[in-house]
Write a protein that holds these residues in place. Structure first.
Motif, PDB file in Angstrom:
ATOM      1  N   PHE A  31      76.546  57.916  47.394  1.00  0.00           N
ATOM      2  CA  PHE A  31      75.541  58.549  48.243  1.00  0.00           C
ATOM      3  C   PHE A  31      75.412  57.647  49.460  1.00  0.00           C
ATOM      4  O   PHE A  31      74.815  56.570  49.359  1.00  0.00           O
ATOM      5  N   PHE A  34      75.838  53.824  49.020  1.00  0.00           N
ATOM      6  CA  PHE A  34      75.450  53.450  47.665  1.00  0.00           C
ATOM      7  C   PHE A  34      76.391  54.081  46.638  1.00  0.00           C
ATOM      8  O   PHE A  34      76.638  55.289  46.654  1.00  0.00           O
ATOM      9  N   SER A  56      67.361  52.778  33.763  1.00  0.00           N
ATOM     10  CA  SER A  56      67.036  53.704  34.837  1.00  0.00           C
ATOM     11  C   SER A  56      67.886  53.411  36.072  1.00  0.00           C
ATOM     12  O   SER A  56      68.037  52.253  36.468  1.00  0.00           O
ATOM     13  N   GLY A  57      68.457  54.456  36.657  1.00  0.00           N
ATOM     14  CA  GLY A  57      69.210  54.304  37.904  1.00  0.00           C
ATOM     15  C   GLY A  57      70.643  53.833  37.722  1.00  0.00           C
ATOM     16  O   GLY A  57      71.335  53.553  38.692  1.00  0.00           O
ATOM     17  N   CYS A  58      71.143  53.759  36.485  1.00  0.00           N
ATOM     18  CA  CYS A  58      72.499  53.237  36.269  1.00  0.00           C
ATOM     19  C   CYS A  58      73.574  54.278  36.557  1.00  0.00           C
ATOM     20  O   CYS A  58      74.765  53.964  36.541  1.00  0.00           O
ATOM     21  N   GLY A  59      73.182  55.533  36.771  1.00  0.00           N
ATOM     22  CA  GLY A  59      74.158  56.542  37.178  1.00  0.00           C
ATOM     23  C   GLY A  59      74.478  57.577  36.112  1.00  0.00           C
ATOM     24  O   GLY A  59      75.359  58.414  36.304  1.00  0.00           O
ATOM     25  N   LYS A  60      73.752  57.561  34.992  1.00  0.00           N
ATOM     26  CA  LYS A  60      74.124  58.467  33.895  1.00  0.00           C
ATOM     27  C   LYS A  60      73.864  59.934  34.240  1.00  0.00           C
ATOM     28  O   LYS A  60      74.699  60.791  33.937  1.00  0.00           O
ATOM     29  N   THR A  61      72.736  60.223  34.894  1.00  0.00           N
ATOM     30  CA  THR A  61      72.469  61.619  35.249  1.00  0.00           C
ATOM     31  C   THR A  61      73.482  62.114  36.276  1.00  0.00           C
ATOM     32  O   THR A  61      73.961  63.253  36.199  1.00  0.00           O
ATOM     33  N   THR A  62      73.839  61.252  37.213  1.00  0.00           N
ATOM     34  CA  THR A  62      74.835  61.634  38.220  1.00  0.00           C
ATOM     35  C   THR A  62      76.167  61.979  37.550  1.00  0.00           C
ATOM     36  O   THR A  62      76.816  62.970  37.890  1.00  0.00           O
TER      37      THR A  62
END
Ligand code: ATP
Length: 381
Positions: A31, A34, A56-62
């Motif tokens: 992104f 980033f 949180s924020g490690c990229g799993k949902t992405t």
């Protein structure tokens, strides 16, 4: 309910269906500057429950959204069932996604919610009724078919959402924190239901969670993520017993990590001297590190014995200390033991004997800690 442990379930699956069902090849998603997902290659087998686990924020949902087609990789490719789906929109993939908020339609009944996708596909009315009914039966919600979502508990809504995402028979179901809204007891119960449903239908599940206990319970295999990278992939047992790094050892469960130096390196054992320990670890497995190298020893709290008496035998794998803290957690007690080096060590002991009995180790007592040569794990990064 299946009594097979997650790792046993994996083994069974590995025998019969070893070809990867989902394949990510060097997938990166940026992104701007980033990097949310960083050069991830991963294979997921047919019929697995694969958990992506990370903070949180490690990229799993992405990563999950890229599997679903809601997000496109900046580079790399995604394959499902042998087909390159990288550029395909969500509706052309054999995939369904169950989101963090279940987003049931509030004005529709439970049955209408489940049937919605089938109606959109113009499936004959009788078949819709039969398939929606069968799904509600599977998630044990048939008796609530006429209710609206606001008349259900959180756990019941979760089951309806699951029925809705399964009714179209996706080959791959992606679940983003599916149990986040449930309280602990219901979560544990629902985890087992989810395993049963998955085993009944044979759908491949990819589950995103930040809850390590949930991943350990659900998963046939876990991928541990940090800063957009997959750090380790393995069965729950692999990940817990054989972490490949300090990060994984520390992220899954609790662990005592000691910095040390490799002083003896034989094929079947190593000795690691550690100032933090104030002694040496004798470990009955080899490591791939050069003699003299700085390494870390990971020792789980439940693998340490605590006693008043000095253990018999020679001098490694034991250390004296003083009890600094005790926390009584009901099923177990946690001891924080201060060593002469100043380092505190966490030890857990199951409360086999009822608390309050005389003779228990207490605050400020001098104790010995000891462990088996098979218990510590050496990590080099
Ligand atoms: P959580 O458990 O908190 O949901 P996560 O591991 O699922 O975290 P992601 O949602 O994948 O994390 O986000 C990974 C990183 O990418 C985060 O730092 C997030 O801020 C960033 N990110 C996600 N989507 C976008 C976007 N559309 N634009 C810019 N940055 C984004």
């Amino acid at each position: 309910m299946s009594n097979a442990r997650p790792d046993q379930r994996t083994e069974a699956r590995q025998d019969t269906r070893a070809e990867p069902y989902v394949r990510l090849e060097r997938v990166t998603r940026k992104f701007g500057d980033f990097v949310a997902v960083d050069d991830v290659s991963l294979q997921i087998r047919r019929g697995e429950i694969f958990c992506l686990l990370g903070g949180s924020g490690c990229g799993k949902t992405t990563l999950l959204r890229m599997l679903a087609g809601f997000e496109q990789p900046t580079s790399g490719s995604i394959w499902i069932d042998g087909v390159d789906v990288t550029g395909l929109p969500p509706y052309e993939r054999p995939v369904n996604m169950m989101f963090q908020s279940y987003a049931l339609f509030p004005h529709m009944t439970v049955e209408q919610n489940v049937a919605f996708g089938l109606r959109q596909d113009r499936i004959p009315r009788a078949e819709i009724k039969e398939r929606a009914g069968a799904m509600l039966e599977l998630v044990r919600m048939r008796e609530f078919a006429g209710r609206k979502p606001h008349q259900l508990s959180g756990g019941q809504r979760q089951r309806v959402a699951l029925a809705r995402s399964l009714v179209k028979r996706p080959k791959l179901l992606l679940l983003d924190e599916p149990l986040a809204a449930l309280d602990k007891k219901l979560r544990q119960h629902t985890q087992f239901e989810l395993i049963n449903i998955q085993e009944t239908l044979g759908v491949t599940f990819v589950v995103v969670t930040h809850d390590q206990e949930e991943a350990m319970t659900l998963a046939s295999r876990i991928g541990v993520m940090n800063h957009g990278e997959i750090i380790q992939v393995g069965t729950p047992t692999d990940i817990y017993e054989y972490p490949n790094s300090r990060f994984v050892a520390d992220f899954i469960g609790s662990v005592n990590l000691f910095e040390g130096r490799l002083v003896e390196d034989e094929p079947d054992y190593v000795r690691i001297a550690s100032d933090e320990l104030g002694g040496a670890f004798y470990i009955s497995h080899g490591v791939s590190a050069a003699p003299g190298a700085v390494v870390w020893v990971a020792l789980r709290p439940e693998k340490i014995q605590i006693s008043r008496e000095q253990p018999e035998g020679d001098g490694d794998n034991r250390i004296a200390g003083v009890v600094a803290e005790i926390a009584y957690l009901g099923d177990q007690s946690v001891y924080l033991v201060r060593l002469a080096s100043g380092r505190q060590v966490r030890v857990t002991q199951p409360n086999i004997v009822r608390q309050g009995s005389a003779g228990r180790i207490t605050w400020d007592e001098a104790v010995w800690l000891s462990w088996d040569a098979t218990s510590p794990v050496v990590v080099t990064q």
